[in-house]
Design an enzyme around this catalytic site. Structure first.
Site, PDB file in Angstrom:
ATOM      1  N   THR A 134     -36.549   8.350 -47.351  1.00 17.69           N
ATOM      2  CA  THR A 134     -37.114   9.282 -46.367  1.00 17.69           C
ATOM      3  C   THR A 134     -36.527   9.088 -44.971  1.00 17.69           C
ATOM      4  O   THR A 134     -36.089   7.975 -44.624  1.00 17.69           O
ATOM      5  CB  THR A 134     -38.651   9.070 -46.305  1.00 17.69           C
ATOM      6  OG1 THR A 134     -39.159   9.720 -45.150  1.00 17.69           O
ATOM      7  CG2 THR A 134     -39.013   7.598 -46.192  1.00 17.69           C
ATOM      8  N   TYR A 159     -45.910   2.856 -44.934  1.00 22.00           N
ATOM      9  CA  TYR A 159     -45.161   3.687 -45.892  1.00 22.00           C
ATOM     10  C   TYR A 159     -43.661   3.571 -45.629  1.00 22.00           C
ATOM     11  O   TYR A 159     -42.877   3.288 -46.540  1.00 22.00           O
ATOM     12  CB  TYR A 159     -45.628   5.153 -45.768  1.00 22.00           C
ATOM     13  CG  TYR A 159     -44.646   6.154 -46.339  1.00 22.00           C
ATOM     14  CD1 TYR A 159     -44.482   6.278 -47.717  1.00 22.00           C
ATOM     15  CD2 TYR A 159     -43.896   6.994 -45.501  1.00 22.00           C
ATOM     16  CE1 TYR A 159     -43.575   7.198 -48.247  1.00 22.00           C
ATOM     17  CE2 TYR A 159     -42.999   7.916 -46.023  1.00 22.00           C
ATOM     18  CZ  TYR A 159     -42.845   8.003 -47.395  1.00 22.00           C
ATOM     19  OH  TYR A 159     -41.942   8.905 -47.906  1.00 22.00           O
TER      20      TYR A 159
END
Ligand SMILES: NC(=O)c1ccc[n+]([C@@H]2O[C@H](COP(=O)([O-])OP(=O)(O)OC[C@H]3O[C@@H](n4cnc5c(N)ncnc54)[C@H](O)[C@@H]3O)[C@@H](O)[C@H]2O)c1
Length: 344
Positions: A134, A159
């Protein structure tokens, strides 16, 4: 004869199911799908795309209910022994949940990746381990800054840190054990069958239900913004990378001079959260109310903007991107036709 066998993790998730659809439509490959069916995994996604593709597509998929937190037993290793490529998409993915429960993210995203890499060492015919990461690993990008593939990590929430850890494990295994690997970073993704906890489906739900929206801002009360890519365009890029892996890896090495290859994937539309809400409201023809929030106790690591330089992918012809205003139109229509996906 089947030309390739692909293992996709997280195939019952939002991005994974669209990659399954693209592969079924555009190749003759056979798929193994691993998923632990967390609250975010939903087999209806796979059923729907198999039905959409038709032509007996279900015969080319085998679903394996498996949690990557567990190491691979002999029987599973045997079943997957002839795998050609692994596409590792499965992960815990919602930032706010990672703030509330970081342990789950470390287990799914770090231990899970480790177990998959360990299994990969045993697959004799493996030609590619693709780790899907990401843009959040780079942290916030202010103003015009767009991160390049090998820029430093700067995680602002658990995350992101667990996704960066998975990347580093992939790099270490590529260098130590010679596992041929590829890593991509991706901007925010939107489209049909996304979980209702994510910003776009949740905004559609809230506007239909006349609930007030919360728009995160910076300290000057400027709304946060994101680059968005439609899930089908992303899947197109992923299949492009899988089909052209040798060219991608060679071309990346010429520029990056490091292994394994890293590729940034991004749409070109930078849209503020408020603009997204306005576009959705226009499509629904329903007014909305909102409040601006600069400090959200539930999201202390909220980044106001991310940015990826995706010139490499574009230069090799692997960038696909529809205009956001068209993508969001179809997405809003899909969710209004399929309201159970947004709990209505
Ligand atoms: N959605 C986005 O905007 C976006 C953007 C960039 C990168 N990503 C990355 O893409 C990946 C998928 O995102 P998504 O939006 O499809 O997420 P998602 O939550 O919809 O799907 C994730 C899937 O992985 C499965 N999973 C989780 N932990 C697992 C485990 N231990 N073993 C087996 N399966 C497991 C879940 O059951 C679920 O089906 C994630 O790695 C995320 O980091 C997402």
């Amino acid at each position: 004869m089947v030309s390739k066998k692909i293992l996709i993790t997280g195939g019952a998730g939002f991005i994974g199911h669209q990659v399954i659809k693209k592969i079924l439509q555009n190749t003759d490959w056979e798929l193994f799908v691993i998923d632990r069916l967390s609250y975010a995994g939903n087999l209806n996604r796979i059923n729907d795309v198999v039905e959409e593709v038709g032509g007996g597509a279900e015969k080319r998929i085998e679903f394996i209910f498996h949690d990557l937190k567990a190491s691979f037993e002999t029987e599973l290793l045997h079943k997957l022994n002839k795998i050609d490529q692994i596409v590792h998409i499965g992960a815990s993915s919602h930032v706010t949940r990672s703030v509330q429960n970081p342990s789950e993210f470390v287990h799914d995203n770090v231990i899970g990746t480790f177990n998959l890499l360990e299994a990969s060492r045993k697959f004799d015919s493996l030609e590619l381990f693709y780790y899907f990461s990401t843009d959040e690993v780079f942290g916030p990008s202010d103003k015009e800054v767009k991160f390049k593939e090998w820029d430093r990590y700067n995680s602002k929430n658990p995350y992101s840190a667990t996704k960066a850890a998975g990347e580093e494990l992939t790099i270490a295994y590529a260098n130590t054990y010679g596992i041929p690997s590829l890593i991509s970073h991706c901007c925010n993704v939107y489209g049909e069958r996304q979980h209702v906890e994510k910003f776009i489906p949740n905004t559609i739900r809230k506007i239909i239900s006349n609930e007030e929206l919360i728009i995160h801002t910076d300290s000057n009360m400027i709304p946060g913004s994101r680059f968005y890519i439609h899930n089908e365009d992303l899947a197109e890029s992923i299949v492009f990378l899988l089909k052209n892996k040798d060219t991608v890896i060679n071309e990346a090495f010429k520029i990056q001079n490091k292994e394994p290859a890293k590729v940034n994937i991004s749409g070109d539309s930078l849209i503020s959260n408020l603009e997204v809400a306005e576009l959705i409201s226009n499509e629904l023809e329903v007014e909305f109310t909102y409040k601006l929030l600069d400090k959200d106790p539930q999201r202390p690591g909220h980044d106001i903007k991310y940015g990826l330089d995706h010139s490499f992918l574009r230069s090799i012809g692997g960038s696909f991107d529809r205009e956001f205003k068209f993508g969001i139109k179809n997405t809003v229509k899909w969710f209004t036709d399929n309201k159970s996906w947004i709990n209505l």
